[in-house]
Scaffold this active site. Structure first.
Site, PDB file in Angstrom:
ATOM      1  N   GLU A  50       0.864  -1.175   0.000  1.00 21.80           N
ATOM      2  CA  GLU A  50       0.000   0.000   0.000  1.00 21.80           C
ATOM      3  C   GLU A  50       0.905   1.230   0.000  1.00 21.80           C
ATOM      4  OE1 GLU A  50      -2.523  -0.149   3.402  1.00 21.80           O
ATOM      5  OE2 GLU A  50      -3.634  -1.902   2.716  1.00 21.80           O
ATOM      6  N   ASP A  61      -5.926   8.766  10.118  1.00 18.66           N
ATOM      7  CA  ASP A  61      -4.550   8.368  10.408  1.00 18.66           C
ATOM      8  C   ASP A  61      -4.094   8.851  11.768  1.00 18.66           C
ATOM      9  OD1 ASP A  61      -4.252   7.140   7.918  1.00 18.66           O
ATOM     10  OD2 ASP A  61      -3.745   9.046   6.967  1.00 18.66           O
TER      11      ASP A  61
END
Length: 275
Positions: A50, A61
């Site tokens: 990824e 995040d």
């Protein structure tokens, strides 16, 4: 035509093991070191990579990946630069699947149609865009599928059986199960619940189920690998990278070496899970 993602999962099944999915942020700490890390990951045991698309407001995040995105943007990384990194990677590796991960805003600004053409040409295999729910599939998901790119969805502990069919309707490649409720890198998953969650998702889809968030070391990777089709590791890799940076936040060969070492340990943990 069988995709690189399908081919890789088939190979892992034939080897009776889960896949290791690793996350790095494109351009962290700079374009050169980031590309060196990207090239080193398959040799260290990463099955699927990824690649983060830096964005100024990464709401899902945690601190480690937020900092990675900021370092990348400060070093000049753009979405076009992300695609160039994938293109360069493909000069050396035609087999390892690459999945772009991030948010819709940079893609929208780039232009969806242009982005999909350029991503496919660069060698991208799929994408995870965390802020586009299924109700917005016409924006990117369905055009991506028509362009031959997998669109990977997230399922979470709060995605119940009524919601799952909607989430999975246009999902392809694999399903990414977020094993904790919260941001990346925040805590360790409850391993006792992972197997149940994976079984529940598999009752709705034939796709592989990858489990991530909170996987920090080889032991944790082995725990997840015994229960899922793939283990996803991101924040721990970013943390290992960050520890090698100098006072000016610059990296070098030691940065690549640190990431490679951790990924090798994670791969060994994954491989040990079903012996």
């Amino acid at each position: 035509m069988t995709s690189r993602i399908e081919t890789r999962f088939a190979r892992c099944r034939a080897q009776n093991r889960a896949a290791l999915v690793t996350f790095i942020m494109a351009g962290d700490p700079d374009a050169s070191v980031s590309l060196d890390i990207l090239k080193a990951l398959p040799k260290s045991g990463a099955d699927i990579i990824e690649v983060g698309m830096p964005f100024s407001d990464p709401m899902a995040d945690g601190p480690a990946i937020q900092a990675a995105g900021l370092r990348a943007m400060n070093a000049g990384m753009t979405l076009r630069g992300v695609l160039k990194q994938v293109e360069e990677f493909r000069r050396h590796d035609a087999d390892t699947p690459i999945v772009l991960m991030g948010y819709f805003n940079p893609i929208y600004v780039y232009g969806v149609d242009r982005f999909l053409v350029d991503a496919k040409a660069a060698g991208v295999d799929g994408m995870i865009v965390v802020d586009l729910p299924p109700e917005e599939d016409e924006e990117l998901c369905l055009p991506a599928l028509r362009a031959g790119l997998s669109f990977i969805r997230l399922a979470t502990p709060t995605t119940d059986d009524r919601r799952l069919p909607t989430v999975l309707a246009n999902t392809s490649g694999f399903v990414y199960y977020v094993s904790i409720t919260g941001i990346t890198g925040a805590s360790r998953p409850d391993y006792s619940k992972v197997a149940t969650a994976v079984r529940r998702i598999k009752a709705h889809t034939p796709l592989p189920v990858a489990v991530g968030f909170g996987v920090k070391d080889a032991a944790a990777a082995a725990e997840i690998a015994a229960k899922a089709d793939a283990v996803v590791v991101g924040s721990a890799i970013i943390d290992s990278l960050a520890k090698t940076l100098d006072a000016e936040r610059r990296g070098g060969p030691a940065t690549v070496e640190a990431v490679s070492k951790l990924v090798s340990e994670l791969a060994a943990g994954v491989a040990s899970a079903r012996r």
